[in-house]
Design a protein around this motif. Structure first.
Motif, PDB file in Angstrom:
ATOM      1  N   LEU A 230       3.398  -5.052   3.362  1.00  0.00           N
ATOM      2  CA  LEU A 230       2.001  -4.774   3.688  1.00  0.00           C
ATOM      3  C   LEU A 230       1.127  -5.988   3.398  1.00  0.00           C
ATOM      4  O   LEU A 230       0.152  -6.251   4.120  1.00  0.00           O
ATOM      5  N   GLY A 231       1.456  -6.752   2.357  1.00  0.00           N
ATOM      6  CA  GLY A 231       0.668  -7.947   2.044  1.00  0.00           C
ATOM      7  C   GLY A 231       0.659  -8.936   3.195  1.00  0.00           C
ATOM      8  O   GLY A 231      -0.359  -9.615   3.439  1.00  0.00           O
ATOM      9  N   ASN A 232       1.770  -9.022   3.926  1.00  0.00           N
ATOM     10  CA  ASN A 232       1.805  -9.916   5.090  1.00  0.00           C
ATOM     11  C   ASN A 232       0.904  -9.393   6.211  1.00  0.00           C
ATOM     12  O   ASN A 232       0.193 -10.153   6.868  1.00  0.00           O
ATOM     13  N   TRP A 249      -6.829  -0.271  11.126  1.00  0.00           N
ATOM     14  CA  TRP A 249      -5.490   0.105  10.679  1.00  0.00           C
ATOM     15  C   TRP A 249      -5.148   1.487  11.220  1.00  0.00           C
ATOM     16  O   TRP A 249      -5.961   2.415  11.140  1.00  0.00           O
ATOM     17  N   VAL A 250      -3.963   1.626  11.790  1.00  0.00           N
ATOM     18  CA  VAL A 250      -3.524   2.887  12.392  1.00  0.00           C
ATOM     19  C   VAL A 250      -2.624   3.624  11.402  1.00  0.00           C
ATOM     20  O   VAL A 250      -1.640   3.076  10.909  1.00  0.00           O
ATOM     21  N   GLU A 251      -3.000   4.881  11.130  1.00  0.00           N
ATOM     22  CA  GLU A 251      -2.193   5.730  10.255  1.00  0.00           C
ATOM     23  C   GLU A 251      -1.765   6.959  11.039  1.00  0.00           C
ATOM     24  O   GLU A 251      -2.576   7.823  11.356  1.00  0.00           O
ATOM     25  N   ASP A 255       2.692   7.998   7.851  1.00  0.00           N
ATOM     26  CA  ASP A 255       2.422   6.579   7.593  1.00  0.00           C
ATOM     27  C   ASP A 255       1.688   6.319   6.282  1.00  0.00           C
ATOM     28  O   ASP A 255       1.578   5.155   5.866  1.00  0.00           O
ATOM     29  N   SER A 256       1.142   7.350   5.652  1.00  0.00           N
ATOM     30  CA  SER A 256       0.289   7.110   4.488  1.00  0.00           C
ATOM     31  C   SER A 256       0.981   6.323   3.375  1.00  0.00           C
ATOM     32  O   SER A 256       0.333   5.491   2.719  1.00  0.00           O
ATOM     33  N   PRO A 257       2.305   6.498   3.116  1.00  0.00           N
ATOM     34  CA  PRO A 257       2.918   5.689   2.053  1.00  0.00           C
ATOM     35  C   PRO A 257       2.859   4.189   2.324  1.00  0.00           C
ATOM     36  O   PRO A 257       2.786   3.386   1.393  1.00  0.00           O
ATOM     37  N   TYR A 258       2.874   3.802   3.581  1.00  0.00           N
ATOM     38  CA  TYR A 258       2.868   2.379   3.920  1.00  0.00           C
ATOM     39  C   TYR A 258       1.473   1.774   3.797  1.00  0.00           C
ATOM     40  O   TYR A 258       1.318   0.561   3.742  1.00  0.00           O
ATOM     41  N   LEU A 259       0.461   2.627   3.786  1.00  0.00           N
ATOM     42  CA  LEU A 259      -0.914   2.156   3.673  1.00  0.00           C
ATOM     43  C   LEU A 259      -1.472   2.385   2.272  1.00  0.00           C
ATOM     44  O   LEU A 259      -2.666   2.200   2.046  1.00  0.00           O
ATOM     45  N   ALA A 260      -0.605   2.776   1.344  1.00  0.00           N
ATOM     46  CA  ALA A 260      -1.076   3.124  -0.002  1.00  0.00           C
ATOM     47  C   ALA A 260      -1.729   1.944  -0.708  1.00  0.00           C
ATOM     48  O   ALA A 260      -2.648   2.122  -1.520  1.00  0.00           O
ATOM     49  N   GLY A 261      -1.309   0.747  -0.407  1.00  0.00           N
ATOM     50  CA  GLY A 261      -1.886  -0.429  -1.059  1.00  0.00           C
ATOM     51  C   GLY A 261      -3.093  -0.997  -0.351  1.00  0.00           C
ATOM     52  O   GLY A 261      -3.572  -2.090  -0.709  1.00  0.00           O
ATOM     53  N   PRO A 263      -7.038  -0.980   0.518  1.00  0.00           N
ATOM     54  CA  PRO A 263      -8.296  -0.419   0.009  1.00  0.00           C
ATOM     55  C   PRO A 263      -8.956   0.486   1.040  1.00  0.00           C
ATOM     56  O   PRO A 263      -8.911   0.215   2.241  1.00  0.00           O
ATOM     57  N   ALA A 264      -9.564   1.543   0.574  1.00  0.00           N
ATOM     58  CA  ALA A 264     -10.303   2.455   1.457  1.00  0.00           C
ATOM     59  C   ALA A 264     -11.762   2.023   1.478  1.00  0.00           C
ATOM     60  O   ALA A 264     -12.616   2.594   0.793  1.00  0.00           O
ATOM     61  N   ASP A 265     -12.053   0.977   2.236  1.00  0.00           N
ATOM     62  CA  ASP A 265     -13.425   0.475   2.312  1.00  0.00           C
ATOM     63  C   ASP A 265     -13.730   0.056   3.741  1.00  0.00           C
ATOM     64  O   ASP A 265     -12.888   0.134   4.634  1.00  0.00           O
ATOM     65  N   ASP A 266     -14.973  -0.409   3.949  1.00  0.00           N
ATOM     66  CA  ASP A 266     -15.403  -0.773   5.296  1.00  0.00           C
ATOM     67  C   ASP A 266     -14.651  -1.971   5.852  1.00  0.00           C
ATOM     68  O   ASP A 266     -14.631  -2.189   7.074  1.00  0.00           O
ATOM     69  N   GLN A 267     -14.070  -2.785   4.972  1.00  0.00           N
ATOM     70  CA  GLN A 267     -13.317  -3.947   5.429  1.00  0.00           C
ATOM     71  C   GLN A 267     -11.931  -3.563   5.972  1.00  0.00           C
ATOM     72  O   GLN A 267     -11.270  -4.381   6.610  1.00  0.00           O
ATOM     73  N   HIS A 268     -11.517  -2.341   5.695  1.00  0.00           N
ATOM     74  CA  HIS A 268     -10.197  -1.893   6.125  1.00  0.00           C
ATOM     75  C   HIS A 268     -10.304  -0.519   6.786  1.00  0.00           C
ATOM     76  O   HIS A 268      -9.762   0.478   6.293  1.00  0.00           O
TER      77      HIS A 268
END
Length: 778
Positions: A230-232, A249-251, A255-261, A263-268
């Motif tokens: 995910l960092g990449n 970002w598409v969930e 898919d939620s485990p792959y997006l766990a890292g 941030p839940a903010d306006d930038q993402h």
């Protein structure tokens, strides 16, 4: 006719099969397809225009079979709650019995198991369906071990298919599924494995990163080790966002485990889609400028929509699940243990996790510029530096695994053992024969916007040539070469577009190969084309010692879209290379043809002055030079000529008349427009096509009048172009006038050019009428 297509598989696999199903429905609208899926996958009906029949298992199976028989929709999805991987229980036993009774109470004309890797649910479904045709792939090590064991124990009493095809570990999945359906409809075998078409397609907007809307889907839906870090993904997103792009970002479901890292903010910002939101996901992809994802259903959905996509692939299944069609740029690793079917020997999947960030970032940039050619990157295993060699170390590791074998690991070990036992599945670089001939690929490029797909098909070969060059001839050849640094492109830059045969001749001047591959810029090679060519060249028929030696090899030339008028164009114009029987030929087409360099030069090469018909002219002269022509349908090149509407097809056949000077060379006389010749020649052409098709078991049927009309257009165009040439050049004054109508014709044009237009027109009409008394001129 009702057929049962059993495919209790994942969402991406349904989309891969959709292209072949759509093509079958186009060719055979009389067939009702009942598509068996595992529960939850019926959501694809919303994209493919099908109905959903959900069996009510609390009702008698016979009454539900009657209810299904009353469903008239041409495409019906049949979900059933039975999984090949759930543990056995009394409830599973009850569901199996209900399913068996339901299948046996339903009338089926054919039952097809659409699984290359067979499972017990699929085997059971097709074996129990009371159909006269039961079609599937032969058993392999990829079939569930318990199914293989049970099959061996029951021996002659085991359920078998009436028709089986050999499965492949590396061949395109869509090609293999197309071949299954072609058992019912042979015309499918003469076309490309069509990509499925989504109801909402992508329209180009912008490719500039500063204004692009990019969707990133990092989920893989299964083993989390198959996910690129995910960092990449975040680094790629940050780079795009820093240049002004809007990233979402598409969930999807699971898919939620792959997006766990993340941030839940306006930038993402996230776009979340549930199990039944497939139409919304379709619309979201169609509204994006770029999609970045893994080897998942997202990649195949994007292919059907046509949205530019970068898909990150590990090496577990090599190129078997690469999307067909669309604008998907595959980024894939090459590793010594490629082809393990995702039963990895390591705790970490190096073939995915070790794909460099820079490689994906570069692929994104190229995709935004329209370059969809695949990118392959070498990745090392932990045994790369083993003293005994990497492959030997991998086999040693496998042997250690077998010593500690237990039931949970049996399936993956069985698959890995079968893979490592087959040298043909090792990377091409390890298997390349020393005698591999040098190949010169010559591409006459008049359409720079379309040649990228041709180059991508060359780069995607399962067996990349060891010794080759790609000679690109065209006005923008240098720019295209710079955009494909991973290919050995030799640009030949022209100041202006030339006729295709002249362009090919200029390419030959630079060629150094033992074999030439002439391929047009609207043609895409199948991924196994070069590997199959090497197999052919190793056979006695193609040996240099053969007498006569094969001087040219023609490829099967199916269209790409599978549309009606495209197929009609193919069966009218490219009809001799649409069939599945290998045989010697009197001539071949040059849209894609391998030519022995020696044979090319001894025959004199292409006539650079012919506007068309140059391929027939050349290959007939190759025969005249003492060589043999061979048509090999196992070599496939998909021809994206885009003559897939009525008007574009007719314009194409009218344009073919510009070769009148070639066709009239033998006649070499002044003559009027011959209605009789055009009429009788069109019927002669049709009879020749019909005889050819009939000899191969194909009936033209209702297409016959349209094919004849295409030939009539060509013949009328030839007559018209010859008239224009005679008048424009003034040669009607020089050439002999052999018949009474020809004398009248010369008088008519002489009067016309002297200003006596009315008299000239009347004399010309008289000459056309007098010509009916003449024999056919061509």
């Amino acid at each position: 006719m009702r057929i049962l297509l059993s495919k209790p598989d994942a969402l991406g696999d349904q989309l891969i099969a959709a292209g072949a199903v759509q093509a079958l429905r186009t060719l055979r609208p009389d067939i009702q397809i009942v598509w068996h899926v595992r529960r939850g996958m019926e959501v694809v009906a919303s994209l493919l225009g099908g109905d959903v029949f959900a069996p009510q298992t609390d009702q008698p199976p016979e009454s539900e079979a009657t209810r299904l028989a009353q469903t008239a929709a041409p495409l019906v999805f049949l979900p059933y709650p039975l999984s090949s991987y759930e543990p056995w229980s009394d409830d599973v036993g009850r569901r199996v019995k209900w399913w068996a009774a339901f299948l046996q109470a339903t009338r089926w004309d054919a039952a097809i198991l659409g699984l290359v890797n067979r499972t017990w649910v699929g085997d059971l479904t097709v074996a129990l369906a009371p159909a006269s045709q039961q079609i599937g792939f032969a058993a392999s090590a990829a079939r569930q071990p318990l199914v293989n064991e049970a099959h061996a124990l029951v021996s002659a009493g085991a359920p078998v298919f009436t028709t089986t095809l050999e499965p492949s570990w590396t061949r395109s999945e869509s090609d293999q599924l197309r071949d299954l359906l072609a058992v019912l409809e042979p015309r499918l075998a003469t076309g490309a494995a069509a990509a499925w078409r989504a109801p909402v397609s992508w329209e180009p907007r912008t490719s500039a990163p500063s204004t692009a809307h990019v969707l990133i889907a990092p989920g893989v839906g299964g083993d989390p080790r198959r996910a690129w870090p995910l960092g990449n993904f975040r680094a790629v997103a940050d780079g795009l966002r820093s240049r002004g792009a809007r990233v979402t970002w598409v969930e999807g479901p699971g898919d939620s485990p792959y997006l766990a890292g993340l941030p839940a903010d306006d930038q993402h910002p996230r776009a979340v889609f549930g199990p039944t939101d497939l139409p919304k996901l379709n619309a979201a992809f169609a509204g994006a400028d770029l999609v970045i994802c893994h080897d998942t259903a997202y990649a195949h959905l994007a292919a059907g929509i046509g949205v530019p996509t970068v898909a990150i692939y590990g090496a577990g299944q090599v190129s078997r699940f690469h999307p067909t069609g669309g604008r998907v740029k595959v980024v894939q690793s090459r590793i010594a243990c490629a082809g393990c079917q995702w039963h990895c020997l390591f705790e970490r999947l190096h073939c995915v996790a070790d794909i460099p960030l820079a490689t994906v970032e570069s692929a994104v940039e190229h995709m935004l510029r329209g370059d969809a050619s695949p990118v392959f990157v070498d990745v090392r295993t932990p045994f790369a530096d083993a003293p005994e060699g990497e492959l030997l170390a991998l086999r040693h590791r496998l042997q250690q695994e077998i010593l500690t074998l237990n039931a949970d690991r049996f399936a993956r070990l069985q698959i890995i053992q079968s893979l490592l036992a087959q040298p043909k599945l090792q990377p091409a670089s390890l298997q390349r024969p020393e005698t591999e001939p040098r190949l010169s690929v010559i591409i006459p490029m008049g359409r720079p916007d379309r040649v990228a797909a041709t180059l991508a098909s060359l780069a995607a070969q399962q067996r990349v040539p060891a010794n080759w060059e790609i000679i690109l001839v065209g006005v923008e050849a240098a720019a295209v070469a710079r955009a494909h640094p991973h290919l050995p492109v030799v640009p030949v830059v022209l100041s202006a577009n030339q006729l295709p045969p002249r362009t090919r001749c200029l390419g030959v001047e630079k060629a150094t190969g033992e074999w030439y591959l002439f391929i047009d810029d609207d043609v895409e090679l199948a991924t196994d084309c070069y590997a199959r060519l090497l197999d052919l060249l190793a056979s006695p028929m193609f040996s240099p010692a053969a007498n006569p030696r094969v001087g040219a090899i023609g490829l099967r030339l199916p269209g790409k879209s599978g549309r009606f008028f495209e197929r009609l164009t193919d069966i009218s114009n490219f009809w001799a290379q649409q069939h599945s029987a290998a045989e010697d030929r009197d001539w071949l087409y040059s849209a894609a043809v391998f030519v022995l360099a020696e044979a090319y030069h001894r025959s004199g090469g292409f006539n650079p002055d012919l506007p068309n018909g140059e391929d027939v002219d050349l290959t007939r002269r190759i025969v005249g030079a003492g060589y043999r022509l061979r048509y090999e349908p196992s070599l496939v090149a998909r021809h994206d000529h885009r003559r897939d509407t009525l008007l574009s097809m007719w314009r194409y056949f009218w344009k073919n008349g510009n070769a009148a000077q070639y066709f009239f060379a033998a006649q070499a006389g002044a003559c009027p427009f011959s209605v009789k010749t055009a009429w009788l020649k069109s019927w002669s052409d049709l009879r020749m096509n019909m005889a050819f098709q009939r000899a191969r078991g194909v009936q033209l049927g209702l297409r016959t009048p349209l094919i004849w009309l295409n030939y009539l257009i060509v013949e009328a165009s030839l007559e018209q172009h010859w008239q224009e040439y005679l008048h424009r050049s003034g040669r009607y004054r020089e050439l002999p006038a052999r018949a009474r109508s020809d004398v009248t014709y010369v008088q008519a044009l002489t009067g016309w050019d002297a200003g006596r237009r009315v008299r000239g027109a009347c004399r010309y009409a008289l000459a056309v009428l007098q010509d009916f008394a003449n024999p056919v001129r061509r």
